[in-house]
Design a protein around this motif. Structure first.
Motif, PDB file in Angstrom:
ATOM      1  N   ARG A 238       0.812  -1.218   0.000  1.00  0.00           N
ATOM      2  CA  ARG A 238       0.000   0.000   0.000  1.00  0.00           C
ATOM      3  C   ARG A 238       0.846   1.269   0.000  1.00  0.00           C
ATOM      4  NH1 ARG A 238      -5.490  -0.837   1.079  1.00  0.00           N
ATOM      5  NH2 ARG A 238      -6.018  -2.894   1.926  1.00  0.00           N
ATOM      6  N   ASP A 239       2.015   1.221   0.627  1.00  0.00           N
ATOM      7  CA  ASP A 239       2.870   2.406   0.678  1.00  0.00           C
ATOM      8  C   ASP A 239       3.376   2.814  -0.698  1.00  0.00           C
ATOM      9  OD1 ASP A 239       2.566   2.405   3.401  1.00  0.00           O
ATOM     10  OD2 ASP A 239       4.447   1.351   3.806  1.00  0.00           O
ATOM     11  N   HIS A 240       3.229   1.939  -1.690  1.00  0.00           N
ATOM     12  CA  HIS A 240       3.745   2.203  -3.033  1.00  0.00           C
ATOM     13  C   HIS A 240       2.630   2.412  -4.052  1.00  0.00           C
ATOM     14  CE1 HIS A 240       7.827   0.958  -1.771  1.00  0.00           C
ATOM     15  NE2 HIS A 240       7.154   0.145  -0.974  1.00  0.00           N
ATOM     16  N   VAL A 241       1.374   2.517  -3.574  1.00  0.00           N
ATOM     17  CA  VAL A 241       0.232   2.626  -4.476  1.00  0.00           C
ATOM     18  C   VAL A 241      -0.343   4.038  -4.433  1.00  0.00           C
ATOM     19  CG1 VAL A 241      -2.078   1.760  -5.029  1.00  0.00           C
ATOM     20  CG2 VAL A 241      -0.334   0.191  -4.158  1.00  0.00           C
ATOM     21  N   GLU A 242      -0.576   4.603  -5.617  1.00  0.00           N
ATOM     22  CA  GLU A 242      -1.275   5.882  -5.748  1.00  0.00           C
ATOM     23  C   GLU A 242      -2.708   5.578  -6.184  1.00  0.00           C
ATOM     24  OE1 GLU A 242      -0.067   8.774  -5.035  1.00  0.00           O
ATOM     25  OE2 GLU A 242       2.101   8.442  -4.972  1.00  0.00           O
ATOM     26  N   LEU A 243      -3.656   5.666  -5.237  1.00  0.00           N
ATOM     27  CA  LEU A 243      -5.059   5.412  -5.549  1.00  0.00           C
ATOM     28  C   LEU A 243      -5.681   6.628  -6.232  1.00  0.00           C
ATOM     29  CD1 LEU A 243      -6.181   3.647  -2.244  1.00  0.00           C
ATOM     30  CD2 LEU A 243      -5.678   2.556  -4.445  1.00  0.00           C
ATOM     31  N   ARG A 244      -6.794   6.377  -6.924  1.00  0.00           N
ATOM     32  CA  ARG A 244      -7.517   7.439  -7.641  1.00  0.00           C
ATOM     33  C   ARG A 244      -6.584   8.191  -8.584  1.00  0.00           C
ATOM     34  NH1 ARG A 244      -8.978   7.321  -2.524  1.00  0.00           N
ATOM     35  NH2 ARG A 244      -7.620   9.060  -1.973  1.00  0.00           N
ATOM     36  N   THR A 245      -5.624   7.470  -9.129  1.00  0.00           N
ATOM     37  CA  THR A 245      -4.651   8.063 -10.047  1.00  0.00           C
ATOM     38  C   THR A 245      -4.663   7.273 -11.342  1.00  0.00           C
ATOM     39  OG1 THR A 245      -3.279   8.735  -8.151  1.00  0.00           O
ATOM     40  CG2 THR A 245      -2.245   8.745 -10.336  1.00  0.00           C
ATOM     41  N   ARG A 246      -5.137   7.893 -12.390  1.00  0.00           N
ATOM     42  CA  ARG A 246      -5.325   7.203 -13.667  1.00  0.00           C
ATOM     43  C   ARG A 246      -4.132   7.446 -14.589  1.00  0.00           C
ATOM     44  NH1 ARG A 246      -9.683   5.138 -15.942  1.00  0.00           N
ATOM     45  NH2 ARG A 246     -10.984   6.092 -14.317  1.00  0.00           N
ATOM     46  N   VAL A 247      -3.609   6.369 -15.165  1.00  0.00           N
ATOM     47  CA  VAL A 247      -2.561   6.490 -16.170  1.00  0.00           C
ATOM     48  C   VAL A 247      -3.232   6.803 -17.501  1.00  0.00           C
ATOM     49  CG1 VAL A 247      -0.724   5.312 -17.426  1.00  0.00           C
ATOM     50  CG2 VAL A 247      -0.974   4.958 -14.958  1.00  0.00           C
ATOM     51  N   LEU A 248      -2.862   7.941 -18.092  1.00  0.00           N
ATOM     52  CA  LEU A 248      -3.455   8.381 -19.348  1.00  0.00           C
ATOM     53  C   LEU A 248      -2.678   7.879 -20.555  1.00  0.00           C
ATOM     54  CD1 LEU A 248      -4.196  12.087 -18.348  1.00  0.00           C
ATOM     55  CD2 LEU A 248      -5.757  10.133 -18.246  1.00  0.00           C
ATOM     56  N   GLY A 249      -1.364   7.752 -20.395  1.00  0.00           N
ATOM     57  CA  GLY A 249      -0.555   7.315 -21.521  1.00  0.00           C
ATOM     58  C   GLY A 249       0.905   7.190 -21.154  1.00  0.00           C
ATOM     59  N   CYS A 250       1.665   6.571 -22.053  1.00  0.00           N
ATOM     60  CA  CYS A 250       3.096   6.369 -21.856  1.00  0.00           C
ATOM     61  C   CYS A 250       3.798   6.684 -23.179  1.00  0.00           C
ATOM     62  CB  CYS A 250       3.413   4.925 -21.460  1.00  0.00           C
ATOM     63  SG  CYS A 250       2.369   4.241 -20.163  1.00  0.00           S
ATOM     64  N   GLU A 251       4.895   7.426 -23.122  1.00  0.00           N
ATOM     65  CA  GLU A 251       5.645   7.755 -24.333  1.00  0.00           C
ATOM     66  C   GLU A 251       7.122   7.467 -24.117  1.00  0.00           C
ATOM     67  OE1 GLU A 251       6.281  11.379 -27.582  1.00  0.00           O
ATOM     68  OE2 GLU A 251       4.885  11.618 -25.901  1.00  0.00           O
ATOM     69  N   TRP A 252       7.710   6.734 -25.064  1.00  0.00           N
ATOM     70  CA  TRP A 252       9.110   6.336 -24.973  1.00  0.00           C
ATOM     71  C   TRP A 252      10.022   7.484 -25.413  1.00  0.00           C
ATOM     72  CZ3 TRP A 252      12.100   3.109 -22.639  1.00  0.00           C
ATOM     73  CH2 TRP A 252      13.371   2.800 -23.126  1.00  0.00           C
ATOM     74  N   ASP A 253      10.976   7.803 -24.556  1.00  0.00           N
ATOM     75  CA  ASP A 253      11.978   8.838 -24.836  1.00  0.00           C
ATOM     76  C   ASP A 253      13.219   8.145 -25.392  1.00  0.00           C
ATOM     77  OD1 ASP A 253      14.070  10.727 -24.684  1.00  0.00           O
ATOM     78  OD2 ASP A 253      13.102  11.767 -23.006  1.00  0.00           O
ATOM     79  N   GLU A 254      13.451   8.275 -26.705  1.00  0.00           N
ATOM     80  CA  GLU A 254      14.542   7.542 -27.360  1.00  0.00           C
ATOM     81  C   GLU A 254      15.910   8.088 -26.990  1.00  0.00           C
ATOM     82  OE1 GLU A 254      14.001   6.366 -31.427  1.00  0.00           O
ATOM     83  OE2 GLU A 254      11.868   6.860 -31.359  1.00  0.00           O
TER      84      GLU A 254
END
Length: 650
Positions: A238-254
């Motif tokens: 639980r100490d490592h979880v962000e609740l009510r936090t939605r991941v919108l997207g991920c982008e790779w930095d080349e």
């Protein structure tokens, strides 16, 4: 960010002892438990392997005399002798020396415990999955993770919690992002009446955290959620979880060789979390599938999906219409029958329904006591339970072309299961030929998900329950008009229609060269992955529960969870040890793997033309969910990354 040490050591699974036990409880437990696992306890405690030869011979004679009643079930006279020996050996005063078997002895014990022929390739797999302490071995030295090497985990359900435990154990920093207000994934969302797991409790749990206290042989949704919360608390997740936090997207930095993970905080603001790797733990069945029915907006009652349950809605004494007959629907119907004034069940296609005497049964307290106190009994009980709910069923969905050409079933093994289902159907509804006909599928068992009967067939024969093999035509203010013209009055409509199968098409993922995962996967029309986990062009991106990774012949999502997390962690360890920043599968390795997948799936009922409306198949008719391999084979594939199949980044 650094990762604190998570309490709880996965490498030392608890082994209980009978020392100082209540003699009466011990006696009662011996008389109550399964004899196969109990016999293995005696071997552990005495070191007497001649017990295996003796009882293997007894079991062989019993089979020859047709005394065995079910696979893995000891005949009465053999079970009685095991218990007699246990009463003689086990005592509260005994402080045994526990003998840990080598691989050869473990295999022999597994065969006698199950009364079945288990291959040697299963030894390491069963040791792990049954929850045995690992054999003493020299753990390879791993380099510590570099400063700033951290992972984003998307989702805090079964896989997300498992990923948190595995990453922390490996010393790799991470953060878990969960869109809802609680951990638990599926089991925090599905709170409908009768919600339960359709895999046995003592197997459907983490191999590193066995639970001797299940109250039922198949856990209810609330009890399984409590188990997941227990694991999260014990291992400090639980100490490592962000609740009510939605991941919108991920982008790779080349340039920097890392992922920019865009998250929406509880307050609505958007932030970026930088991660060297991403593990998605969102599952594939998330968005409720609600059919578009003409007139739905005119309904004056309450309409709700089972995954969006409103506990405030009163169902007792109401006229309720349920759409569906899958695993969820049968649980809802079995629970509401007798409570609702009238219950109508509408469905397009029936499922094969198998009897399971323990699906609603409670676990006797004497059995729970044995699981807690008799050394190694729990591990062997789990092993036997797992064996007969996993690869033992591997041949059932495989097609025998000659047999399939002349039968509804696809092989003799498949037919054996079909006959069990038909027998159960006729035993429950034999005096209702109309219902028998209505509930008899026209496709082989396993082509769609098998349903374990929680009391649905008994509910179907009630006077206040009616079944309709059709679908909705329209919805009116006070009820439902069916495609056959019949009108059903309704106060409540329950959509037991499952989920839209989503392979991350709700997440904006941009990989190398600006290519999106949606484009790569043709917007989830036909997703492909290497080993069902990784995708070319998306370095350090691990898709758990990816395409063609579900063990639909048996086992459970818990096995896939552990396999995928293990592979992700071992790949990251490989990168750290070798001094690389990232890895992705090559196109060649991915194509070759999926060619093998397709070739094997073509031999299974998951490609059967009579089940095109099931979620196992995509719009093009390809089986895109099912894993074609035995669990032991897939587990072996995922032990460590194969460098020859990887494109490594510096």
């Amino acid at each position: 960010m650094t990762t604190s040490v998570i309490p709880g050591d996965r490498s030392t699974r608890a082994v209980n002892a009978v020392h100082d036990a209540d003699p009466e409880r011990l006696t009662a437990a011996i008389d109550a438990v399964s004899p196969g696992p109990l016999l293995m306890t005696l071997v552990h405690m005495t070191g007497d392997r001649s017990l295996l030869d003796e009882f293997a011979s007894r079991l062989k004679k019993a089979r020859a005399a047709e005394a065995a009643s079910a696979p893995g079930e000891y005949p009465a006279e053999v079970a009685e002798e095991v218990r007699r020996r246990a009463h003689a050996v086990l005592s509260p005063e005994l402080v045994p020396e526990l003998h840990v078997p080598d691989d050869e002895l473990f295999l022999e014990m597994s065969r006698v415990a199950t009364d079945d022929d288990i291959g040697p390739e299963y030894v390491p797999y069963l040791r792990e999955q049954a929850g045995f302490p690992p054999l003493p071995a020299s753990e390879p030295e791993h380099r510590p993770a570099p400063e700033g090497f951290r992972v984003a985990v998307v989702g805090a359900g079964m896989v997300g919690i498992n990923a948190a435990v595995g990453l922390a154990e490996a010393g790799i920093g991470f953060r878990v992002f969960e869109a809802s207000d609680d951990i638990g994934g599926t089991w925090s969302r599905n709170t409908y009446p009768g919600a339960a797991v359709d895999t046995p409790s003592h197997f459907y749990s983490y191999s590193f955290e066995l639970n001797p206290d299940w109250s039922k042989f198949y856990p209810t949704g609330p009890e399984y959620l409590a188990y997941l919360r227990h694991v999260a608390d014990k291992y400090g997740v639980r100490d490592h979880v962000e609740l009510r936090t939605r991941v919108l997207g991920c982008e790779w930095d080349e340039q920097r060789l890392l992922w920019h993970v865009r998250v929406q905080s509880p307050g609505g603001s958007t932030e970026v979390y930088e991660a060297k790797a991403v593990i998605t733990a969102t599952g594939i069945l998330n968005a409720a599938s609600i059919p578009e029915i003409a007139g739905a907006e005119t309904f004056e009652g309450v309409a709700m999906h089972t995954a969006e349950w409103d506990d405030s809605v009163e169902l007792d004494g109401k006229r309720v219409v349920v759409l569906g007959t899958g695993c969820t629907a049968v649980q809802v119907v079995a629970d509401l029958a007798g409570r609702a004034e009238h219950l109508d069940v509408v469905f397009r296609q029936p499922h094969w329904i198998t009897p399971e005497r323990n699906v609603v049964s409670g676990v006797d307290e004497d059995v729970r006591w044995a699981l807690r106190h008799i050394p190694y009994f729990h591990q062997w009980y789990r092993l036997v339970t797992h064996w007969f709910t996993a690869d033992k069923s591997f041949q059932i969905p495989r097609i025998d072309p000659d047999w399939n050409a002349e039968h509804v079933s696809c092989s003799p093994a498949n037919d054996a299961l079909m006959q069990i289902c038909l027998k159960h159907l006729h035993e429950e509804l034999g005096d209702r030929p109309d219902l028998v006909e209505m509930l008899t599928p026209d496709f082989p068992p396993f082509a769609k998900r098998i349903v374990k009967d929680p009391g649905f067939l008994a509910a179907a024969r009630r006077e206040d329950v009616a079944l309709h093999r059709t679908t909705f035509d329209s919805i009116e203010p006070n009820g439902v008009r069916l495609a056959n013209g019949e009108f059903l009055e309704a106060d409540v409509i329950i959509w037991a229609t499952g989920f839209k199968l989503e392979y991350l098409n709700f997440l904006d993922v941009v990989g190398r060269d600006g290519v999106t995962l949606a484009e790569k996967w043709d917007h989830s029309r036909d997703p492909r992955a290497y080993l069902g986990i990784t995708v070319p062009g998306f370095p350090n991106f691990f898709v758990t529960a990816g395409p063609n990774s579900a063990p639909n012949h048996g086992g459970g999502h818990n096995v896939t969870s552990e396999e995928h997390v293990h592979y992700a962690v071992e790949t990251l360890r490989f990168l750290i040890d070798r001094g690389h920043s990232a890895a992705e599968p090559t196109v060649e390795a991915t194509d070759a793997y999926n060619a093998r997948v397709d070739a094997e799936l073509d031999r299974t009922v998951w490609q059967h033309p009579g089940t095109a409306n099931g979620y196992y198949r995509n719009a093009a008719g390809r089986a895109w969910v099912s894993c074609p391999w035995r669990l032991v084979d897939y587990w072996t594939m995922l032990r460590a990354p194969n460098p020859e199949d990887l494109l490594l980044h510096p």
